[in-house]
Design an enzyme around this catalytic site. Structure first.
Site, PDB file in Angstrom:
ATOM      1  N   CYS A  69       0.677  -1.183   0.072  1.00 28.71           N
ATOM      2  CA  CYS A  69       0.184  -0.033  -0.025  1.00 28.71           C
ATOM      3  C   CYS A  69       0.974   1.182  -0.020  1.00 28.71           C
ATOM      4  O   CYS A  69       1.659   1.395   0.857  1.00 28.71           O
ATOM      5  CB  CYS A  69      -1.085   0.076   1.248  1.00 28.71           C
ATOM      6  SG  CYS A  69      -1.768   1.519   1.424  1.00 28.71           S
ATOM      7  N   CYS A  72       0.179   3.533   2.959  1.00 26.43           N
ATOM      8  CA  CYS A  72       0.867   2.961   4.264  1.00 26.43           C
ATOM      9  C   CYS A  72       2.386   3.297   4.339  1.00 26.43           C
ATOM     10  O   CYS A  72       3.147   3.507   5.126  1.00 26.43           O
ATOM     11  CB  CYS A  72       0.948   1.437   4.070  1.00 26.43           C
ATOM     12  SG  CYS A  72      -1.121   1.009   4.417  1.00 26.43           S
TER      13      CYS A  72
END
Length: 421
Positions: A69, A72
């Site tokens: 991600c 993230c």
């Protein structure tokens, strides 16, 4: 026989004895025997030690992430920066991370359906965090969760410090001369959404600064939107909570993915102004007029959105770039909206009077109800949060289809050989 075996019942008890020994502290991976760093490092957790962390850390801030991600990856250095500051608070907050893509059962247990998902666990009870992810603002926002439900302020300087330290991410409610017991209940009930304080001593200059001329008074502040409003009572029954609940949102709400989440917790209908561009000068003037109308009609939420800012949203109300704007409607926050007959569009000129006529027509029932185009928009909003889940589901379905296809290809020759034999 050379070897004598223990009786069978004793053999059956051995696994239970080993489990009991591990639970009592003989094992290194669980229970109270787990030692977690308290020096500000971000703690790695998984399904073997997560519950132990919850039981031993009063305030645990957890990043449920996925390695692939992009959001993230950008969040990780912010958490590294914030973690030592949070660990050094008088009420320390430890920061941890969980690879919820790998430990999916753990993520599912806490409703993780998108990455990153941030949660603050207070004595084991989770609260989803949706505020800023920048390190300094993250620290400021999380500090409110370990602060008192209601702060007591005894001077002008204390009031100014409270407002400054609270920041701009949450609304504030300051009771000037209000009985502390009246605010305490709501300070706890709405703690995750607002700051609460009681000012016991204050000057006339400060009264002027916050726009009230007598006490007791409860002042609601929205620093992010440069808004404030005053409630003079009555301070009993439902009146006080109604004011607090309705003031959790600014008087005029810019509609975006973040504010839609806030609207999901509000049961009022939305007077929605659809503009060409909500950042230009004409729109700013209209928002000012809407703010005055909102102050006098607190049973409704007043929101605004620009086609330029969020075309996909306004299209659900059959509005496009070629539509005549600004346009007003009343939205139920879900599947239906109402147009007021004869007041579909705001013309140039006295827009305050036009808004008043619009509201009069709405309250008189002179409206035409319509359905939003496509699915309910709150459903669409929730789908924004879980798009990763949708992509994963599509991938799994496609993978199964490929597997079934090749499985069928492999089985055909085999069946033919069996038939030939």
């Amino acid at each position: 026989m050379a070897t004598t075996l223990p009786p069978l019942p004793l053999l059956c008890l051995l696994p239970l004895l080993l489990v009991a020994f591990a639970t009592a502290g003989g094992g290194s991976g669980g229970g109270g025997g787990e030692n977690f760093p308290r020096d500000g490092r971000v703690i790695d957790l998984d399904d073997s030690n997560f519950e132990a962390a919850l039981s031993s850390i009063d305030f645990l801030f957890v990043d449920f992430y996925a390695p692939w991600c992009g959001h993230c990856k950008r969040l990780a250095p912010e958490l590294d920066e914030a973690a030592p500051v949070l660990a050094g608070l008088s009420e320390p907050i430890m920061v941890a991370k969980v690879n919820a893509d790998k430990y999916r059962k753990l993520g599912s247990k806490y409703g993780v359906d998108g990455f990153p998902t941030l949660m603050l666990f207070i004595h084991g009870v989770p609260i989803e965090y949706t505020g800023s992810r920048k390190a300094d603002l993250l620290v400021r926002n999380l500090k409110k969760f370990v602060a008192p439900d209601v702060s007591i302020l005894e001077s002008d300087s204390a009031i100014k410090s409270f407002v400054e330290n609270a920041g701009t991410s949450f609304p504030m409610f300051i009771g000037f001369g209000v009985n502390e017991s009246l605010i305490t209940e709501y300070g706890g009930k709405y703690k995750k959404r607002a700051w609460f304080a009681i000012a016991q001593d204050f000057s006339e200059e400060l009264m002027m600064a916050y726009g009230f001329d007598k006490a007791p008074a409860l002042v609601a502040l929205h620093p992010k939107y440069n808004e404030q409003s005053v409630f003079y009572g009555p301070f009993e029954g439902r009146f006080l909570e109604d004011f607090i609940r309705q003031s959790l949102l600014p008087l005029t709400v810019p509609i975006n993915t973040e504010t839609l989440k806030l609207l999901d917790d509000d049961d009022r209908k939305v007077v929605l102004a659809i503009l060409e561009d909500d950042s230009d000068e004409n729109s700013a003037q209209l928002v000012t007029v809407l703010r005055s109308a909102a102050n006098a009609n607190r049973d409704l939420v007043f929101g605004y959105v620009g086609v330029k800012q969020w075309e996909e949203f306004v299209e659900t109300f059959d509005v496009s770039k070629s539509s005549q704007l600004p346009k007003l409607l009343v939205w139920d926050r879900n599947e239906e909206y109402e147009q007021v007959d004869g007041s579909e569009r705001l013309e140039e000129g006295d827009q305050a009077s036009q808004i008043s006529q619009f509201l009069e027509g709405y309250r008189a029932g002179r409206t035409t109800k319509k359905k939003v185009s496509g699915p309910s928009f709150m459903g669409f909003m929730h789908s924004l949060v879980s798009m990763n889940s949708l992509y994963i589901l599509m991938f799994v379905v496609a993978l199964l289809g490929v597997m079934l296809y090749f499985s069928g290809q492999d089985d055909t020759p085999q069946l033919r050989r069996i038939h030939d034999e």
